[in-house]
Design a protein around this motif. Structure first.
Motif, PDB file in Angstrom:
ATOM      1  N   ALA A   1      -3.971 -20.187  67.105  1.00  0.00           N
ATOM      2  CA  ALA A   1      -4.795 -19.006  66.822  1.00  0.00           C
ATOM      3  C   ALA A   1      -4.273 -18.318  65.575  1.00  0.00           C
ATOM      4  O   ALA A   1      -3.067 -18.284  65.324  1.00  0.00           O
ATOM      5  CB  ALA A   1      -4.766 -18.044  68.009  1.00  0.00           C
ATOM      6  N   ALA A   2      -5.190 -17.774  64.788  1.00  0.00           N
ATOM      7  CA  ALA A   2      -4.822 -17.103  63.546  1.00  0.00           C
ATOM      8  C   ALA A   2      -5.592 -15.801  63.430  1.00  0.00           C
ATOM      9  O   ALA A   2      -6.696 -15.657  63.972  1.00  0.00           O
ATOM     10  CB  ALA A   2      -5.130 -18.004  62.347  1.00  0.00           C
ATOM     11  N   GLY A   3      -5.018 -14.847  62.702  1.00  0.00           N
ATOM     12  CA  GLY A   3      -5.714 -13.591  62.483  1.00  0.00           C
ATOM     13  C   GLY A   3      -5.163 -12.845  61.288  1.00  0.00           C
ATOM     14  O   GLY A   3      -3.984 -12.952  60.965  1.00  0.00           O
TER      15      GLY A   3
ATOM     16  N   VAL B   1      -9.859 -10.318  61.263  1.00  0.00           N
ATOM     17  CA  VAL B   1     -10.565 -11.597  61.152  1.00  0.00           C
ATOM     18  C   VAL B   1      -9.789 -12.614  61.976  1.00  0.00           C
ATOM     19  O   VAL B   1      -8.556 -12.577  62.004  1.00  0.00           O
ATOM     20  CB  VAL B   1     -10.660 -12.083  59.684  1.00  0.00           C
ATOM     21  N   ARG B   2     -10.502 -13.524  62.637  1.00  0.00           N
ATOM     22  CA  ARG B   2      -9.852 -14.482  63.526  1.00  0.00           C
ATOM     23  C   ARG B   2     -10.221 -15.917  63.168  1.00  0.00           C
ATOM     24  O   ARG B   2     -11.280 -16.173  62.603  1.00  0.00           O
ATOM     25  CB  ARG B   2     -10.264 -14.257  64.989  1.00  0.00           C
ATOM     26  N   GLY B   3      -9.363 -16.826  63.573  1.00  0.00           N
ATOM     27  CA  GLY B   3      -9.647 -18.251  63.507  1.00  0.00           C
ATOM     28  C   GLY B   3      -8.927 -18.955  64.642  1.00  0.00           C
ATOM     29  O   GLY B   3      -7.937 -18.444  65.166  1.00  0.00           O
ATOM     30  N   ARG B   4      -9.407 -20.136  65.001  1.00  0.00           N
ATOM     31  CA  ARG B   4      -8.801 -20.843  66.138  1.00  0.00           C
ATOM     32  C   ARG B   4      -9.100 -22.331  66.032  1.00  0.00           C
ATOM     33  O   ARG B   4     -10.196 -22.720  65.612  1.00  0.00           O
ATOM     34  CB  ARG B   4      -9.355 -20.282  67.447  1.00  0.00           C
TER      35      ARG B   4
ATOM     36  N   ALA C   1      -1.183 -29.157  58.709  1.00  0.00           N
ATOM     37  CA  ALA C   1      -2.477 -29.133  58.018  1.00  0.00           C
ATOM     38  C   ALA C   1      -3.436 -28.155  58.686  1.00  0.00           C
ATOM     39  O   ALA C   1      -4.190 -27.441  58.001  1.00  0.00           O
ATOM     40  CB  ALA C   1      -3.079 -30.538  57.996  1.00  0.00           C
ATOM     41  N   THR C   2      -3.397 -28.071  60.007  1.00  0.00           N
ATOM     42  CA  THR C   2      -4.287 -27.153  60.723  1.00  0.00           C
ATOM     43  C   THR C   2      -3.926 -25.711  60.450  1.00  0.00           C
ATOM     44  O   THR C   2      -4.811 -24.857  60.253  1.00  0.00           O
ATOM     45  CB  THR C   2      -4.230 -27.437  62.239  1.00  0.00           C
ATOM     46  N   VAL C   3      -2.640 -25.396  60.404  1.00  0.00           N
ATOM     47  CA  VAL C   3      -2.212 -24.028  60.078  1.00  0.00           C
ATOM     48  C   VAL C   3      -2.677 -23.645  58.677  1.00  0.00           C
ATOM     49  O   VAL C   3      -3.217 -22.549  58.456  1.00  0.00           O
ATOM     50  CB  VAL C   3      -0.684 -23.896  60.204  1.00  0.00           C
ATOM     51  N   CYS C   4      -2.502 -24.541  57.723  1.00  0.00           N
ATOM     52  CA  CYS C   4      -2.934 -24.253  56.346  1.00  0.00           C
ATOM     53  C   CYS C   4      -4.444 -24.033  56.282  1.00  0.00           C
ATOM     54  O   CYS C   4      -4.927 -23.138  55.585  1.00  0.00           O
ATOM     55  CB  CYS C   4      -2.523 -25.397  55.421  1.00  0.00           C
TER      56      CYS C   4
ATOM     57  N   LEU D   1      -9.252 -17.582  56.597  1.00  0.00           N
ATOM     58  CA  LEU D   1      -9.299 -16.134  56.789  1.00  0.00           C
ATOM     59  C   LEU D   1      -9.886 -15.400  55.594  1.00  0.00           C
ATOM     60  O   LEU D   1     -10.161 -14.206  55.679  1.00  0.00           O
ATOM     61  CB  LEU D   1      -7.903 -15.598  57.122  1.00  0.00           C
ATOM     62  N   GLY D   2     -10.063 -16.081  54.495  1.00  0.00           N
ATOM     63  CA  GLY D   2     -10.881 -15.547  53.415  1.00  0.00           C
ATOM     64  C   GLY D   2     -10.173 -14.625  52.459  1.00  0.00           C
ATOM     65  O   GLY D   2      -8.951 -14.473  52.478  1.00  0.00           O
ATOM     66  N   PRO D   3     -10.941 -13.953  51.605  1.00  0.00           N
ATOM     67  CA  PRO D   3     -10.375 -13.122  50.543  1.00  0.00           C
ATOM     68  C   PRO D   3      -9.471 -12.012  51.063  1.00  0.00           C
ATOM     69  O   PRO D   3      -8.522 -11.609  50.386  1.00  0.00           O
ATOM     70  CB  PRO D   3     -11.614 -12.537  49.861  1.00  0.00           C
ATOM     71  N   GLY D   4      -9.756 -11.505  52.274  1.00  0.00           N
ATOM     72  CA  GLY D   4      -8.923 -10.424  52.801  1.00  0.00           C
ATOM     73  C   GLY D   4      -7.481 -10.828  52.999  1.00  0.00           C
ATOM     74  O   GLY D   4      -6.586  -9.987  52.976  1.00  0.00           O
ATOM     75  N   GLY D   5      -7.251 -12.131  53.185  1.00  0.00           N
ATOM     76  CA  GLY D   5      -5.892 -12.607  53.389  1.00  0.00           C
ATOM     77  C   GLY D   5      -5.257 -13.180  52.147  1.00  0.00           C
ATOM     78  O   GLY D   5      -4.137 -13.694  52.194  1.00  0.00           O
ATOM     79  N   ALA D   6      -5.923 -13.095  51.014  1.00  0.00           N
ATOM     80  CA  ALA D   6      -5.387 -13.672  49.781  1.00  0.00           C
ATOM     81  C   ALA D   6      -4.068 -13.002  49.412  1.00  0.00           C
ATOM     82  O   ALA D   6      -3.985 -11.790  49.275  1.00  0.00           O
ATOM     83  CB  ALA D   6      -6.393 -13.507  48.645  1.00  0.00           C
TER      84      ALA D   6
END
Length: 317
Positions: free
Chosen positions: A16-18, A28-31, A44-47, A53-58
């Protein structure tokens, strides 16, 4: 300090990512499912999730909570009982792949830190947190600091031996606590009950389609919640084992609060009630010392990624 950080929670079944702000809010979330036992695929999955997560996480720092034992520097996963990491240089590989700073911590440490900062343990500086799911993970906050021990491996509560020569554990020992008070323990006991073909297992047999492999800790607990007497008995037994372990932790660490989270902890009030009763009846010196409060976690499945992000923000932001 950056306003945002990315948190990653790598577990045995999911990653899980956020994108997390300074108040512990996940924006923002990802999974993704954890890709089996392939360390390169996990990397590779973590990357992929970080980029998703998009521009907000840049440019945001990345905190990773991983299910394993870390070296004192937080750079290498020395060993993971449930994933195929052995001396895996995870932080180095992630920093090279992502081109940004990464903080690596144990997933239970990250979840416990999140509960201390933003959840059930706010306001208490001496806390033991347990994550109760497939196994039992844990973290220790003493005097407001996350304590990892001399070798970075403190908090592996699930691998204290409760029954010498008992059930075999993935860590290599026998009789570990998590073999008696976890989701895996409930599943094993449920399958054992199904195997004897007794009438008490009728409800479980119907729910599992008479397939022992369909018996999980979640199934046993859900049937207990619905009133199945055999499953209630299994959950109560696991709760008693849980309470004995809590008494041990209280005797050693003397916390003011013990927080129980994880999927099983959140789903089973009966388990927690039984655990607290057993803890109170088993604590050394009871009647002459205060009892630590036992409470459920507040942040649910987001705790690991929230804590990983906050630890990264504090250390690297």
């Amino acid at each position: 300090m950056s306003a945002y950080a990315i948190g990653i929670d790598i577990g045995g079944t999911k990653i899980a990512a956020g994108l997390v702000d300074g108040n512990g809010t996940v924006l923002v979330r990802g999974r993704r499912p954890t890709p089996g036992f392939d360390p390169a695929a996990v990397l590779a999955t973590v990357c992929e999730l970080v980029r998703e997560l998009g521009p907000g996480g840049a440019g945001a720092v990345v905190g990773v909570g991983a299910a394993g034992w870390m070296d004192p520097e937080g750079s290498t996963v020395v060993f993971s009982p449930h994933l195929s990491w052995r001396d895996e240089p995870l932080r180095r590989d992630l920093e090279r792949a992502l081109g940004r700073d990464v903080l690596l911590s144990n997933d239970a440490d990250a979840a416990g830190w999140a509960e201390y900062r933003f959840g059930a343990a706010r306001g208490e500086d001496n806390v033991v947190c347990l994550t109760l799911g497939t196994g039992i993970g844990g973290s220790i906050v003493l005097d407001g600091e996350l304590r990892r021990g001399r070798f970075g491996m403190a908090g592996e509560f699930g691998h204290q031996v409760m029954v010498p020569g008992g059930h075999r554990c993935a860590c290599g020992n026998r009789g570990c606590w998590e073999q008696y008070a976890s989701g895996n323990a409930l599943a094993r006991e449920g399958r054992s009950l199904l195997a004897v073909h007794g009438p008490v297992a009728k409800g479980m047999r119907e729910a599992a389609g008479n397939n022992p492999h369909a018996v999980t800790g979640e199934l046993v607990n859900s049937l207990a919640v619905a009133g199945d007497e055999a499953c209630i008995e299994l959950v109560v037994e696991a709760g008693q084992w849980l309470g004995l372990g809590l008494a041990n932790l209280a005797a050693v660490l003397d916390p003011g609060l013990m927080v129980i989270g994880g999927g099983l902890g959140a789903a089973s009030p009966l388990l927690l009630e039984t655990a607290e009763q057993t803890y109170r009846s088993s604590l050394s010196g009871r009647g002459y010392r205060p009892f630590a409060r036992v409470v459920g976690a507040e942040l649910g499945p987001d705790a690991g990624l929230i804590g990983a992000a906050d630890l990264a923000r504090n250390a690297l932001g």
